[in-house]
Write an enzyme that holds these catalytic residues in place. Structure first.
Site, short mmCIF file in Angstrom:
data_model
loop_
_atom_site.label_atom_id
_atom_site.label_comp_id
_atom_site.label_asym_id
_atom_site.label_seq_id
_atom_site.Cartn_x
_atom_site.Cartn_y
_atom_site.Cartn_z
CE LYS A 45 8.53 -23.76 74.62
NZ LYS A 45 7.16 -23.21 74.82
C1 LIG Z 1 6.97 -22.01 75.51
C2 LIG Z 1 5.63 -21.47 75.37
C3 LIG Z 1 5.37 -20.11 75.56
C4 LIG Z 1 6.44 -19.14 76.00
O1 LIG Z 1 7.45 -18.95 75.04
P1 LIG Z 1 8.86 -18.34 75.49
O2 LIG Z 1 9.70 -18.38 74.28
O3 LIG Z 1 9.39 -19.25 76.56
O4 LIG Z 1 8.61 -16.99 76.01
C5 LIG Z 1 4.08 -19.66 75.35
N1 LIG Z 1 3.09 -20.49 75.00
C6 LIG Z 1 3.29 -21.81 74.82
C7 LIG Z 1 2.14 -22.67 74.43
C8 LIG Z 1 4.56 -22.34 74.99
O5 LIG Z 1 4.75 -23.64 74.81
#
Ligand SMILES: *Cc1c(COP(=O)(O)O)cnc(C)c1O
Length: 482
Positions: free
Chosen positions: A108
């Site tokens: 993220k």
């Molecule tokens: C947020 C997250 C996901 C999922 O991503 P999305 O965009 O919500 O589908 C998967 N793995 C980790 C470690 C995350 O932080």
């Protein structure tokens, strides 16, 4: 490039407007009115920041090139230690796109290190002088990544709501130790869906907006429902493809499959944008944990959230309502009327079924599978013992599903978090008795594997806890009004 709403295709706003507003009226999501064409040949040798500049320029047409060049260089240079978009071989035909080399060790960071700059610039362009109050519902990783991105910025406040006992100890500490005068963190007595629904309600509540407006505050979102969150994620699909070609793992123009550990459907949707822009993507494989509502949907066309919610060792995927799926539905059905009806049905009954044409269009680009807790643990161990590759729980779910869905094309698994964010589960999966605390487990995992935990995680247990308030989901509104 103008942006439409998934619930009103008549609406047209600029990128800056879409980013400042976050959500369109009637809870619609902003989507680009067209898919710009990628210039693969011109992009293939660009550095990560340069590639980000080119991709963003096609979508954020009301931002200046100078701004985009500066923002992408500052975001994806040093903060990622030169490892932005790192793509590493795991075994024959299988690759990991490691997205956790940013400041909070989760993918993220790609969006949330850049989006604050996009927001500040958008406010400048639009002549906005109000305070922007950002509300974030998080299942764990978004919260910290957003706090790190927005802390200390002028004219911006951020409030984060996470499910109490729904995150790992390290994720929680990352959030509650966040520094900065403009940040606030709340534990919500409930699961992620409770937190997300509570935050969505606040956005939809006109009385909250009116009250805050009197104080010259405007609400906005940093969740992946904001276009500013999604657009930076498109970049790494291109970057990974070019690296595979460079390494001789894929022939130029031949398709590559991607398997994405999925929660809110943001990360994988970015891959769909890349594909529609012209990147040779074969299948986008949607990997879920036991909360496999998306697996069922992609296989059958029926989305049914009326099911038990499981807390798993991959908490960022513990989601029953995947918000960004709405964007895909809009793109494949081309109808804001249909999307509005499906979303109304989902809100009222907990389920909806798309028509056969829409399902066929989805299955053309997407495949899906899921892995339970035991399979996830087996996968962590198998990748470590067979390939010497250490992965976290979320990535392990994707590895497992990738194996089941592999065809002729090379497969890239998006590795979304550092294994040291979930050290107890990773250790246990490797067959080592995990100590009860996350930090002791981190040290034990280092000792066992010889890998080094990221500095930002190691120093967490020495940082003072600043936030300890627990609120009920109904109290999110009052908190947002403080
Ligand atoms: C947020 C997250 C996901 C999922 O991503 P999305 O965009 O919500 O589908 C998967 N793995 C980790 C470690 C995350 O932080």
């Amino acid at each position: 490039m103008q942006y439409q709403s998934t619930r009103d295709s008549g609406l047209r706003v600029s990128a800056a407007e879409a980013i400042v507003r976050g959500l369109a009226p009637q809870s619609g999501l902003f989507v680009p009115e067209a898919f710009p064409k990628a210039d693969l040949a011109a992009w293939k040798n660009l550095s990560y920041p340069e590639l980000a500049r080119e991709v963003l320029a096609l979508y954020l047409t009301d931002y200046s090139r100078e701004f985009l060049a500066g923002a992408t260089a500052r975001t994806y240079g040093e903060a990622f230690g030169g490892k932005a978009g790192a793509t590493v071989p795991v075994h024959e035909g299988l690759y990991a796109l490691e997205l956790w080399h940013g400041p909070t060790c989760a993918f993220k960071d790609y969006a949330l290190q850049l989006m604050p700059r996009l927001l500040v610039e958008a406010k400048k362009t639009l002549g906005r002088t109000e305070t922007t109050r950002i509300l974030v519902a998080t299942s764990g990783d978004t919260g910290k990544a957003a706090l790190a991105g927005y802390a200390g910025l002028d004219g911006i406040e951020i409030q984060v709501f996470y499910p109490n006992a729904g995150t790992s100890e390290i994720q929680r500490l990352q959030m509650v130790t966040q520094e900065g005068e403009n940040v606030q963190v709340y534990a919500v007595d409930g699961n992620f869906d409770d937190a997300q629904t509570g935050v969505k309600r606040v956005f939809a509540d006109a009385s909250v907006g009116a009250e805050l407006e009197k104080r010259n505050i405007r609400l906005s979102s940093a969740n992946s429902i904001n276009w500013g969150r999604l657009v930076p994620q498109i970049v790494y699909y291109f970057h990974a493809y070019f690296r595979l070609v460079e390494q001789g793992a894929a022939a130029w123009g031949q398709p590559v499959d991607f398997c994405v550990p999925t929660g809110n459907f943001g990360d994988i949707l970015a891959g769909y944008y890349a594909k529609r822009m012209g990147l040779p993507v074969g299948k986008l494989v949607c990997a879920s944990n036991r909360n496999n509502v998306l697996t069922d949907f992609i296989r059958t066309g029926t989305y049914d959230a009326r099911r038990e919610f499981y807390k798993t060792s991959s908490p960022s995927m513990d989601i029953l309502i995947s918000s960004n799926l709405e964007r895909l539905l809009y793109h494949v059905s081309g109808s804001s009327g249909k999307v509005s009806a499906w979303m109304r049905e989902l809100a009222q009954t907990g389920t909806y079924t798309v028509d056969a044409e829409t399902l066929a269009a989805i299955q053309e680009s997407f495949a899906a599978g899921y892995a339970g807790e035991a399979e996830c643990a087996e996968e962590i161990r198998a990748r470590y013992e067979q390939d010497g590759y250490l992965c976290d729980t979320h990535t392990a779910v994707a590895f497992r599903v990738a194996e089941a869905c592999r065809g002729e094309a090379p497969m890239v698994v998006l590795s979304t978090a550092s294994p040291f964010k979930f050290p107890r589960d990773v250790l246990a999966a490797l067959g080592t008795q995990a100590p009860s605390g996350d930090f002791a487990a981190m040290a034990a995992l280092e000792k066992k594997t010889g890998a080094c935990a990221p500095q930002s995680l190691r120093e967490l247990d020495r940082k003072p806890v600043r936030f300890s308030e627990i609120i009920a989901p109904e109290e999110i509104r009052a908190a947002a009004l403080r």
